[in-house]
Enzyme design. Structure first.
Site, short mmCIF file in Angstrom:
data_model
loop_
_atom_site.label_atom_id
_atom_site.label_comp_id
_atom_site.label_asym_id
_atom_site.label_seq_id
_atom_site.Cartn_x
_atom_site.Cartn_y
_atom_site.Cartn_z
N SER A 169 0.83 -1.21 0.00
CA SER A 169 0.00 0.00 0.00
C SER A 169 0.86 1.25 0.00
O SER A 169 2.02 1.21 0.41
CB SER A 169 -0.86 0.01 1.26
N TYR A 218 -2.35 -0.91 10.78
CA TYR A 218 -2.39 -1.36 9.38
C TYR A 218 -1.18 -0.86 8.60
O TYR A 218 -0.53 -1.63 7.87
CB TYR A 218 -3.68 -0.85 8.73
P1 NAD Z 1 -11.06 -6.46 0.13
O1 NAD Z 1 -11.80 -6.35 1.40
O2 NAD Z 1 -11.83 -6.71 -1.10
O3 NAD Z 1 -9.97 -7.61 0.24
C1 NAD Z 1 -9.35 -7.98 1.44
C2 NAD Z 1 -9.62 -9.45 1.64
O4 NAD Z 1 -8.86 -9.91 2.74
C3 NAD Z 1 -11.06 -9.79 1.99
O5 NAD Z 1 -11.84 -10.00 0.83
C4 NAD Z 1 -10.90 -11.06 2.81
O6 NAD Z 1 -11.21 -12.19 2.02
C5 NAD Z 1 -9.43 -11.11 3.14
N1 NAD Z 1 -9.19 -11.34 4.58
C6 NAD Z 1 -9.22 -10.43 5.58
N2 NAD Z 1 -8.94 -11.05 6.75
C7 NAD Z 1 -8.71 -12.35 6.46
C8 NAD Z 1 -8.36 -13.50 7.23
N3 NAD Z 1 -8.16 -13.40 8.57
N4 NAD Z 1 -8.23 -14.70 6.61
C9 NAD Z 1 -8.41 -14.80 5.27
N5 NAD Z 1 -8.74 -13.75 4.48
C10 NAD Z 1 -8.88 -12.54 5.08
O7 NAD Z 1 -10.18 -5.15 -0.01
P2 NAD Z 1 -8.99 -4.73 -0.96
O8 NAD Z 1 -8.90 -3.27 -0.79
O9 NAD Z 1 -9.11 -5.31 -2.29
O10 NAD Z 1 -7.74 -5.36 -0.23
C11 NAD Z 1 -6.77 -6.14 -0.93
C12 NAD Z 1 -5.39 -5.63 -0.60
O11 NAD Z 1 -5.25 -4.29 -1.07
C13 NAD Z 1 -5.03 -5.61 0.86
O12 NAD Z 1 -3.73 -6.13 1.03
C14 NAD Z 1 -5.02 -4.14 1.20
O13 NAD Z 1 -4.13 -3.84 2.24
C15 NAD Z 1 -4.57 -3.54 -0.10
N6 NAD Z 1 -4.84 -2.11 -0.28
C16 NAD Z 1 -6.11 -1.66 -0.41
C17 NAD Z 1 -6.32 -0.30 -0.58
C18 NAD Z 1 -7.70 0.28 -0.75
O14 NAD Z 1 -7.85 1.49 -0.74
N7 NAD Z 1 -8.72 -0.53 -0.93
C19 NAD Z 1 -5.24 0.58 -0.63
C20 NAD Z 1 -3.96 0.08 -0.49
C21 NAD Z 1 -3.77 -1.27 -0.31
#
Ligand code: NAD
Ligand code: MG
Length: 331
Positions: free
Chosen positions: A223, A236
């Site tokens: 991120s 986080y």
């Molecule tokens: P998202 O909620 O769609 O995906 C995160 C997923 O993590 C969930 O769908 C869930 O299945 C999984 N998860 C959480 N806890 C878990 C556990 N204990 N066991 C198994 N699975 C678990 O959201 P996203 O934004 O697509 O997140 C994906 C990645 O992107 C993450 O690593 C997040 O840190 C990163 N990210 C997101 C953003 C944003 O703004 N959305 C920004 C920077 C980084």
């Protein structure tokens, strides 16, 4: 024969029956190489919804299907071209967000895909499996909690069995819960974030590495928070710094063995992570507004980065972090 995809020989043969009449003449490729009709320009600033958004909150981990507007994971738009034919991919958090966008794209590029997610996300996961199947590939759902070492090991072993091997691992699952500051984070909260975002990838990757042959690819979602932490994401943000470090450290270990390791660093992306406790309604309603793009990204806009990093053509890219931040931040 489709007009939009044909070889030069076919195009030349068909000149008299339509192509010659086009206002914009297609660019010819070398013999035997397919080419496409010119792609229409898309203004990225107006391509997707912009703030203000409706306030909305869901219990963790949240469902993409209940978001308003629904995120775009490329369901209607991603077109594959065989870049990952026969590859075998495991994606954590593959039910929604970036993981789902990668799952759809990988399948349309010809890969078989295992997705992992939490049992509460079954509804989102079913949609992804249906899309993988519709792409003509095998999709397997293995729900379970990455905070347990025994599950991480079983996830990898089951994936290898079902796929008949493993050559792409996307460590993407994460927990993000906003709290005003360090003073509001309980030990339980801190533990849950560290377990999900640091221990989970550690156990997952440790179990995966023995299966990865030269040419395989590990992709870790990190991120912009890794380098520019927000005060309300104290726990986080430090896990994302750890994810970035994982990429750089593992690349030094695995590159000499022919396994590439790279990271993807998103900026603000419209996913369940944000509405499932990851952001306050105040932040959500103006989500993405502070970026030069003036809007949040959609998961679909990152799909091609995951594909590129898995593809053999990116063979000199390893230990790198690829950003998609709407013009702000630094990967
Ligand atoms: P998202 O909620 O769609 O995906 C995160 C997923 O993590 C969930 O769908 C869930 O299945 C999984 N998860 C959480 N806890 C878990 C556990 N204990 N066991 C198994 N699975 C678990 O959201 P996203 O934004 O697509 O997140 C994906 C990645 O992107 C993450 O690593 C997040 O840190 C990163 N990210 C997101 C953003 C944003 O703004 N959305 C920004 C920077 C980084
Ligand atoms: Mg989800």
């Amino acid at each position: 024969m489709k007009k939009e995809l044909m070889t030069r020989r076919q195009a030349v043969a068909g000149l008299g029956v339509g192509i010659a009449g086009l206002a914009v003449s297609p660019a010819f490729a070398t013999d035997g190489v397919a080419f496409s009709a010119p792609a229409a320009l898309q203004d990225p600033t107006t391509k997707y919804p912009r703030p203000p958004f409706k306030p909305q909150q869901q219990p963790f981990p949240g469902l993409a299907s209940k978001m308003d507007p629904r995120p775009d994971h490329g369901e209607e738009s991603y077109k594959g071209s065989g870049r990952l034919t026969g590859r075998k991919a495991l994606i954590t958090g593959g039910d929604s967000g970036m993981g789902r966008a990668a799952a759809i794209a990988f399948a349309r590029e010809g890969a078989d895909v295992v997705i992992n997610y939490l049992p509460a996300e079954e509804e989102d996961a079913r949609e992804v499996i249906a899309l993988i199947t519709k792409a003509g590939r095998k999709g397997y759902a293995i729900p379970g909690d990455l905070r347990e070492e025994s599950f991480c090991k079983r996830l990898v072993e089951d994936s290898v069995k079902r796929l008949g091997g493993l050559d792409i691992v996307v460590s993407n699952a994460a927990r993000q819960q906003t709290k005003p500051s360090i003073l509001d984070i309980s030990t339980e909260d801190f533990d849950a974030t560290i377990k999900t975002n640091i221990y989970g990838p550690f156990w997952l990757l440790k179990a995966s590495i023995p299966h990865l042959k030269p040419g395989s690819s590990i992709i870790v979602t990190t991120s912009e928070q890794a380098n520019d932490p927000s005060p309300e994401l104290f726990d986080y943000a430090q896990t994302k710094a750890a994810n970035t470090s994982t990429v750089r450290s593992l690349a030094k270990f695995l590159t000499p063995k022919g396994v590439r390791v790279n990271g993807v660093a998103p900026g603000p992306i419209w996913t369940p992570l944000q509405v499932g406790g990851g952001a306050t309604n105040e932040k959500l309603t103006s989500f993405g507004k502070a970026t030069p793009m003036g809007r949040p990204g959609q998961p679909a806009e990152l799909a091609s980065i995951y594909v590129q990093l898995a593809d053999n053509s990116a063979s000199y890219s390893t230990g790198q972090i690829y950003g998609a931040m709407g013009g702000g931040g630094q990967p």
